[in-house]
Design an enzyme around this catalytic site. Structure first.
Site, PDB file in Angstrom:
ATOM      1  N   GLN A  83      47.203  36.836  30.997  1.00  0.00           N
ATOM      2  CA  GLN A  83      46.763  37.944  30.131  1.00  0.00           C
ATOM      3  C   GLN A  83      47.887  38.395  29.187  1.00  0.00           C
ATOM      4  O   GLN A  83      47.664  38.562  27.995  1.00  0.00           O
ATOM      5  CB  GLN A  83      46.292  39.143  30.980  1.00  0.00           C
ATOM      6  CG  GLN A  83      45.581  40.191  30.151  1.00  0.00           C
ATOM      7  CD  GLN A  83      45.464  41.550  30.843  1.00  0.00           C
ATOM      8  OE1 GLN A  83      45.973  41.755  31.934  1.00  0.00           O
ATOM      9  NE2 GLN A  83      44.796  42.475  30.190  1.00  0.00           N
ATOM     10  N   TYR A 119      51.500  43.214  46.989  1.00  0.00           N
ATOM     11  CA  TYR A 119      51.925  43.203  45.580  1.00  0.00           C
ATOM     12  C   TYR A 119      53.040  44.235  45.356  1.00  0.00           C
ATOM     13  O   TYR A 119      54.065  43.934  44.742  1.00  0.00           O
ATOM     14  CB  TYR A 119      50.712  43.529  44.709  1.00  0.00           C
ATOM     15  CG  TYR A 119      50.942  43.511  43.219  1.00  0.00           C
ATOM     16  CD1 TYR A 119      51.175  42.318  42.535  1.00  0.00           C
ATOM     17  CD2 TYR A 119      50.875  44.695  42.471  1.00  0.00           C
ATOM     18  CE1 TYR A 119      51.337  42.304  41.151  1.00  0.00           C
ATOM     19  CE2 TYR A 119      51.037  44.692  41.089  1.00  0.00           C
ATOM     20  CZ  TYR A 119      51.264  43.496  40.439  1.00  0.00           C
ATOM     21  OH  TYR A 119      51.418  43.480  39.077  1.00  0.00           O
TER      22      TYR A 119
END
Ligand code: NAD
Length: 320
Positions: free
Chosen positions: A12, A141
């Site tokens: 992205q 994460y």
């Protein structure tokens, strides 16, 4: 930055960053790399090499071959996907980062990697979250991002590698789809608004998260990398944000441009849990003070631009 290597360049951020850097620094000076090639503009508009970031030898060879002086390390597994595959995420996110830092050290390159608002956790102050605060994330994460910030600082202090980073909020863009983050709803909502006039959100009403439009994110990377090192008190990583909203507020903004737009909810407990562990809004004042961080887009300006850019893209897809 003169000879730039980007890992994860077809994701992205990379799909747009690669093109912007090629415009500024010259197409031949920006080496895009990813785990495989595709037919996107980022892969086709200049040098491209297949590099798996878990392969240190290959990354080093490519950096040497292209005489690299800057490594922008983007390859990673994002929050929602990392939570589904935590061991894989640790190996890719930490192994890839260590290899990218080692490569930068070997070729004496400047280094950038994004951290995230996911580096914060439930015990972090939720509003105007300071630059220096409690960081005890509860997701894989987040653990990777905090460890990554520390590892990047370590490479600066121990080896003198010029490491710099940004704690990005959710990034909204129309070129490449997001890759499995918790804030992806804020991109999907525009696609569904244009295609169907409605959207079912997996994030609940009242859940506020920081966000930023991709053009501002790209400028922030370049401004930070070009900043005078003597002015940087912090390095890894700076809070940056442009806005904070919940699904109701982005929906109201879209309804100004797509009248009758309807929002409903089908909350995904896994991603909702991650979202609730993150801040409502972070404080970017250290970035403003140390390297003049600024943004151009607020929510309505971003919504207008997203709809203007996405509409022709999606109409082309429907008719082809
Ligand atoms: P993405 O998922 O869109 O792209 C990641 C890219 O990495 C993909 O092109 C993928 O093919 C590549 N990749 C995966 N495994 C690889 C491997 N082993 N070797 C080489 N390449 C591999 O991600 P993105 O949104 O562009 O994010 C880039 C960085 O920015 C990540 O560190 C992410 O955590 C961070 N970040 C992103 C956001 C966001 O909203 N997009 C927010 C905060 C932080």
């Amino acid at each position: 930055m003169k000879r730039i290597l980007i890992t994860g360049a077809l994701g992205q951020i990379g799909s747009e960053l690669t093109l912007k850097l090629r415009d500024i620094y010259g197409a031949d000076n920006v080496i895009a790399t990813d785990i495989k090639k595709n037919d996107s503009e980022a892969a086709q508009s200049g040098p491209f090499e297949v590099v798996d970031v878990t392969d240190l030898k290959r990354m080093g060879e490519v950096a040497q071959k292209h005489n690299i002086d800057t490594v922008l390390h983007l390859a990673a597994l994002l929050s929602a996907t990392a939570e589904a595959k935590p061991v894989f995420a640790w190996n890719l996110n930490m192994g890839g980062l260590l290899n990218a830092l080692e490569t930068a050290r070997e070729v004496n390159a400047q280094f950038f990697t994004p951290s995230s608002i996911g580096a914060f956790g439930p015990s972090t102050p939720k509003d105007h979250t300071p630059q220096d605060t409690i960081m005890r994330p509860t997701t894989m994460y987040g653990v990777n991002k905090v460890a990554g910030e520390l590892l990047s600082d370590y490479y600066y202090h121990k080896f003198g590698v010029d490491t710099r980073g940004l704690r990005f909020p959710g990034l909204i863009s129309y070129v490449a789809l997001p890759g499995g983050g918790t804030t992806d709803y804020a991109v999907e909502i525009y696609y569904e608004a244009i295609k169907n006039g409605k959207y079912t959100s997996y994030i609940d009403k009242g859940t506020f998260m920081d966000m930023m439009y991709m053009p501002d994110a790209l400028n922030a990377i370049i401004d930070l990398m070009e900043a005078d090192p003597n002015k940087l008190v912090h390095r890894n990583s700076f809070n940056v944000t442009a806005m904070s909203f919940d699904p109701e507020e982005i929906s109201a903004s879209i309804a100004k441009y797509i009248p009758g737009f309807k929002l409903s909810y089908n909350v995904d407990p896994a991603r909702q849990k991650i979202a609730e562990s993150w801040p409502n809004s972070i404080d970017p004042s250290a970035a403003k003070e140390e390297w003049d961080f600024k943004v151009e887009y607020d929510l309505d300006k971003m919504t207008k631009d997203m709809i203007e850019k996405l509409r022709p893209k999606l109409e082309m897809k429907i008719s082809s």
